[in-house]
Structures are given as structure tokens and as C-alpha cells.
Scaffold this active site. Structure first.
Site, mmCIF file in Angstrom:
data_model
loop_
_atom_site.group_PDB
_atom_site.id
_atom_site.type_symbol
_atom_site.label_atom_id
_atom_site.label_comp_id
_atom_site.label_asym_id
_atom_site.label_seq_id
_atom_site.Cartn_x
_atom_site.Cartn_y
_atom_site.Cartn_z
ATOM 1 N N TYR A 19 -9.199 1.493 -6.359
ATOM 2 C CA TYR A 19 -8.316 2.598 -6.743
ATOM 3 C C TYR A 19 -8.474 3.090 -8.170
ATOM 4 O O TYR A 19 -7.702 3.913 -8.623
ATOM 5 C CB TYR A 19 -6.860 2.237 -6.429
ATOM 6 N N GLY A 75 -7.241 4.788 4.590
ATOM 7 C CA GLY A 75 -6.922 5.693 3.477
ATOM 8 C C GLY A 75 -7.281 7.116 3.875
ATOM 9 O O GLY A 75 -8.319 7.354 4.493
ATOM 10 N N ASP A 116 -15.215 -1.553 9.308
ATOM 11 C CA ASP A 116 -15.991 -1.961 8.134
ATOM 12 C C ASP A 116 -16.893 -3.154 8.443
ATOM 13 O O ASP A 116 -16.462 -4.116 9.092
ATOM 14 C CB ASP A 116 -15.039 -2.346 6.989
ATOM 15 N N ASN A 121 -9.494 -0.913 10.420
ATOM 16 C CA ASN A 121 -8.292 -0.332 9.811
ATOM 17 C C ASN A 121 -7.795 0.789 10.702
ATOM 18 O O ASN A 121 -8.466 1.807 10.857
ATOM 19 C CB ASN A 121 -8.630 0.201 8.422
ATOM 20 N N ARG A 171 -11.135 3.086 11.013
ATOM 21 C CA ARG A 171 -12.333 2.921 10.183
ATOM 22 C C ARG A 171 -12.766 1.478 10.346
ATOM 23 O O ARG A 171 -11.965 0.558 10.139
ATOM 24 C CB ARG A 171 -12.030 3.240 8.719
ATOM 25 N N GLU A 205 0.812 -1.212 0.000
ATOM 26 C CA GLU A 205 0.000 0.000 0.000
ATOM 27 C C GLU A 205 0.854 1.274 0.000
ATOM 28 O O GLU A 205 0.375 2.352 0.356
ATOM 29 C CB GLU A 205 -0.953 -0.020 1.197
ATOM 30 N N GLU A 234 -13.643 -5.767 9.295
ATOM 31 C CA GLU A 234 -12.275 -5.470 9.719
ATOM 32 C C GLU A 234 -12.168 -4.086 10.313
ATOM 33 O O GLU A 234 -13.048 -3.244 10.143
ATOM 34 C CB GLU A 234 -11.300 -5.611 8.535
ATOM 35 N N SER A 278 -5.973 -3.171 1.347
ATOM 36 C CA SER A 278 -6.242 -2.770 -0.038
ATOM 37 C C SER A 278 -6.612 -3.943 -0.930
ATOM 38 O O SER A 278 -6.420 -3.898 -2.139
ATOM 39 C CB SER A 278 -5.044 -2.019 -0.641
HETATM 40 P P1 ADP Z 1 -8.671 -5.444 3.048
HETATM 41 O O1 ADP Z 1 -8.111 -5.300 4.414
HETATM 42 O O2 ADP Z 1 -7.631 -5.743 2.043
HETATM 43 O O3 ADP Z 1 -9.569 -4.296 2.663
HETATM 44 P P2 ADP Z 1 -11.115 -7.026 3.399
HETATM 45 O O4 ADP Z 1 -11.198 -8.091 4.415
HETATM 46 O O5 ADP Z 1 -11.825 -5.763 3.689
HETATM 47 O O6 ADP Z 1 -9.583 -6.774 3.069
HETATM 48 O O7 ADP Z 1 -11.647 -7.619 2.038
HETATM 49 C C1 ADP Z 1 -11.683 -6.844 0.856
HETATM 50 C C2 ADP Z 1 -13.040 -6.945 0.180
HETATM 51 O O8 ADP Z 1 -13.337 -8.316 -0.138
HETATM 52 C C3 ADP Z 1 -14.214 -6.516 1.034
HETATM 53 O O9 ADP Z 1 -14.385 -5.116 0.990
HETATM 54 C C4 ADP Z 1 -15.357 -7.276 0.373
HETATM 55 O O10 ADP Z 1 -15.768 -6.673 -0.846
HETATM 56 C C5 ADP Z 1 -14.726 -8.595 0.037
HETATM 57 N N1 ADP Z 1 -14.874 -9.570 1.136
HETATM 58 C C6 ADP Z 1 -13.905 -9.897 2.012
HETATM 59 N N2 ADP Z 1 -14.326 -10.843 2.887
HETATM 60 C C7 ADP Z 1 -15.601 -11.115 2.561
HETATM 61 C C8 ADP Z 1 -16.588 -11.995 3.082
HETATM 62 N N3 ADP Z 1 -16.321 -12.813 4.107
HETATM 63 N N4 ADP Z 1 -17.816 -11.999 2.503
HETATM 64 C C9 ADP Z 1 -18.081 -11.190 1.444
HETATM 65 N N5 ADP Z 1 -17.198 -10.336 0.900
HETATM 66 C C10 ADP Z 1 -15.957 -10.295 1.442
HETATM 67 MG MG MG Z 2 -11.280 -3.769 3.617
HETATM 68 MG MG MG Z 3 -8.066 -3.608 5.621
#
Ligand code: ADP
Ligand code: MG
Ligand code: MG
Length: 339
Positions: free
Chosen positions: A245, A306, A286, A302, A284, A15, A300, A174
């Protein structure tokens, strides 16, 4: 007197570029009558760039040039009142830089070693939040050595969750290294990719229906506040790197069109998570919201989200009446606050 601030950007994770973009915004927003800001870009190789190279990296979005290892420059930070480690991912958002700054005795923006490290690791986050009663999707952990020596066990864990499922490096961001796995035949590729990037990998179940993605900002130390809730909408299978992005691929909706009680639940759960993880300054948080069932799952946390002027976190607080420049000022104040 003006506070001397060291703004760290770039860094050694995937990132890096995102961080440079955020740093440009923060740099121009910290009020000059209150702060004397020195930016330093950390190269992808972990080198502390000299002022000229830092300037070029901020302008071009690409770090070039050598310099001392960050480790050797920790003491440099001593001349500053506070550090703003605007770094995402491993070696920046994961407690490592925070440990270095703690050793150097300099206040910094954001979570400390504990909150940063636990929040960075998606598995550790899930374990802590489970004990705090925060709802999350079903998940399994796998470590690289298991995948190399006992792949059938890892496959069995995936089977327990059912398909489709998500495979993610435990310590990234990301969407780097994340795959949506639609059936068992796609599992190997996804695991190979994730294990190339991390020793720990998380497998996650998907909700029955495609969830909505809602996010909330938290600001504060031991008396944190929650922003309004925002929603991300995009036309892709999931919110992958490209969708994140590429200009125009996703839209932010603030406030998210949600029933008021759902938005309130998001805010309450996010504050509970922030406390449980011992976060500080900002985060943040989510969530996935399944409209059909009314279920919310925390995805998650963060700890250094960003931070460009168009990023979700600053936009959420703008909706709460805090301008970008007021927000970064507040973050530095929180770093300097007695706790
Ligand atoms: P990062 O920390 O890289 O943002 P995330 O865990 O937020 O990783 O996952 C990135 C994206 O993948 C999420 O914003 C979502 O769109 C999708 N995603 C991740 N895990 C799931 C899940 N268990 N069910 C549905 N979509 C998911
Ligand atoms: Mg995420
Ligand atoms: Mg993340």
C-alpha cells in the site's frame, strides 16, 4: 428502469481503509444511466453509517459515527435490486455478509456463503484445492488453544516444514499478521502475532528459491473466464502490507513475462480452483512461480480483491479489453443472472 444498487464498503476487518478506497472507484465508475447507487459505509465497530457519515468516510478514508448494527439493517437492503459488498476480510469477504444477504433474499456481487467462507480460510482452501489436484506449498494448521497448551507440538510442526517458513492468520488479507520466520528463534513472536488476530493459523513452507508472484483474474459464474496473467515485482523480503500500500513500492507487469505454456497453466489452474471452491462473480487467484524449476503453486484465492482503478484485478481485465466501468457493470449483471 435503473437498477438500484447498494454499495457496502469499509467493514470490520483490518482492510477497512482499502475497502473505502475501492468503493470510491466503484462509485464513480458505475454508469449513472443504468444504476442508481447508494453507498453505505460500515464502521470498524460494525455500525451502518448514515448517509452524511458515509459520505465523510468515503472522502476522508476514516469512518466516524454510530448507527445501527449491520445485522439490524439487513432488511434495509430489501429495496435494492442488488448489493455490491465491496468488503475485504472477516465480516465481509468470509460468507458472513453473504449469509445475511442470502437470508434477506437480495442478489449480490461475488461468491456466496460457501465460496466466500472456504476461500477466506487459507487452510480450508488448501484442503479443498488439494483434493482438486491443484499444486500448493507444504503447510500445517495450528489452533490457538494448541499454541497455549501444547506449544511444543506446534513447534514440531514448524520443524517438519523447515525454515524459512511463513506464519499467517488463516482468515485475513493484505498481509496483516503475516511473518516470514527465518529460524526457530523467530517462531514464537510470529505465532503470538498471528494468534492475536485469528484462532486458526497456517504455517507454510517456502520454495527453495524466492518465487515470482503471478496473479490472474476470473470473471463469471458457472462459465467463468480467465484474464491475462499479471506479475507483481517489489523490492522487499515479501509482499507485506507496507509494500502493498505504499505508492511506488511494487510494480505490476501485465502481461507477466512468462513462457506461454506457464501462463496457460496459471489460467487453467485458476479456473479449476474457482470451480472447486464454488466461487461466483469474481476472484483473483494468486500463484508462486519458481522460475528455476518451472513449478507453480497456488497461493490463495481472493473473492473480493482490491478494486481501485489501479488494482491488479481491474487492470488484468482492462488488458483483456474490458474497461473498469464495463467490468463493474458486468459484475452487477452476473449478480442478477439466473444460476
Ligand atoms: P494475504 O491474503 O494477506 O495477501 P498471502 O498468503 O498472499 O496473504 O501472503 C502475503 C505475501 O507473503 C505473499 O504475497 C508473498 O509475498 C508472501 N508469502 C506468503 N506465503 C508464502 C510462501 N509460502 N512462500 C513464499 N512467500 C510467501
Ligand atoms: Mg495475497
Ligand atoms: Mg488474501
Amino acid at each position: 428502469v435503473k437498477k438500484r444498487i447498494l454499495l457496502l464498503a469499509g467493514g470490520q476487518s483490518g482492510e477497512h481503509e482499502v475497502s473505502l478506497r475501492s468503493a470510491r472507484s466503484v462509485l464513480s465508475a458505475l454508469p449513472r444511466d443504468q444504476f442508481d447507487v447508494t453507498p453505505v459505509v460500515i464502521s470498524p465497530q460494525g455500525r451502518w453509517l448514515a448517509p452524511g457519515d458515509t459520505q465523510r468516510a468515503l472522502e476522508s478514508g476514516e469512518a466516524q459515527g454510530g448507527g445501527d448494527l449491520v445485522l439490524h439493517r439487513a432488511a434495509t437492503a430489501e429495496g435494492y435490486d442488488a448489493v455490491f459488498p465491496l468488503l475485504h476480510g472477516p465480516m465481509g469477504e468470509d460468507g458472513t455478509i453473504q449469509g445475511l444477504l442470502t437470508l434477506a433474499g437480495i442478489p449480490f456481487v461475488g461468491s456466496g456463503v460457501l465460496g466466500s467462507a472456504v476461500s477466506m480460510d487459507k487452510v480450508m482452501t488448501k484442503q479443498v484445492l488439494a483434493s482438486a489436484g491443484v499444486p500448493q506449498v507444504a503447510w500445517r494448521l495450528a489452533v490457538r488453544r494448541e499454541w497455549q497448551t501444547r506449544p511444543e507440538e506446534v513447534r514440531a510442526r514448524a520443524g517438519e516444514l523447515g525454515y524459512p517458513l511463513f506464519v499467517k492468520p488463516a482468515n485475513l488479507g493484505s498481509s496483516v499478521g503475516i511473518s516470514k520466520v527465518n529460524h526457530a528463534g523467530e517462531l514464537e513472536r510470529a505465532l503470538d502475532l498471528a494468534f492475536d488476530l485469528d484462532r486458526r493459523v497456517i504455517l507454510e513452507a517456502m520454495t527453495a528459491h524466492k518465487p515470482r508472484e503471478v496473479e490472474v483474474g476470473i470473471l463469471g459464474n458457472d462459465a467463468p473466464i480467465a484474464s491475462p496473467v499479471g506479475e507483481l515485482r517489489f523490492d522487499a523480503d515479501f509482499y507485506d502490507y507496507e509494500t502493498k500500500y505504499t505508492e511506488g513500492r511494487a510494480t505490476m507487469h501485465i502481461p507477466a513475462p512468462l513462457p506461454p505454456e506457464v501462463a496457460e497453466r496459471v489460467r487453467t489452474l485458476a479456473l479449476a480452483a474457482f470451480r472447486a471452491l464454488d466461487c461466483a462473480g469474481l476472484a483473483r487467484v494468486d500463484f508462486f512461480y519458481v522460475e528455476q524449476t518451472g513449478e507453480l503453486f497456488l497461493n490463495e484465492v481472493n473473492t473480493m480483491p482490491g478494486f481501485t482503478t489501479t488494482s491488479m484485478y481491474p487492470k488484468l481485465f482492462e488488458a483483456a479489453g474490458l474497461s473498469y466501468s464495463e467490468l463493474v457493470t458486468r459484475l452487477v449483471e452476473l449478480a442478477l443472472e439466473e444460476r
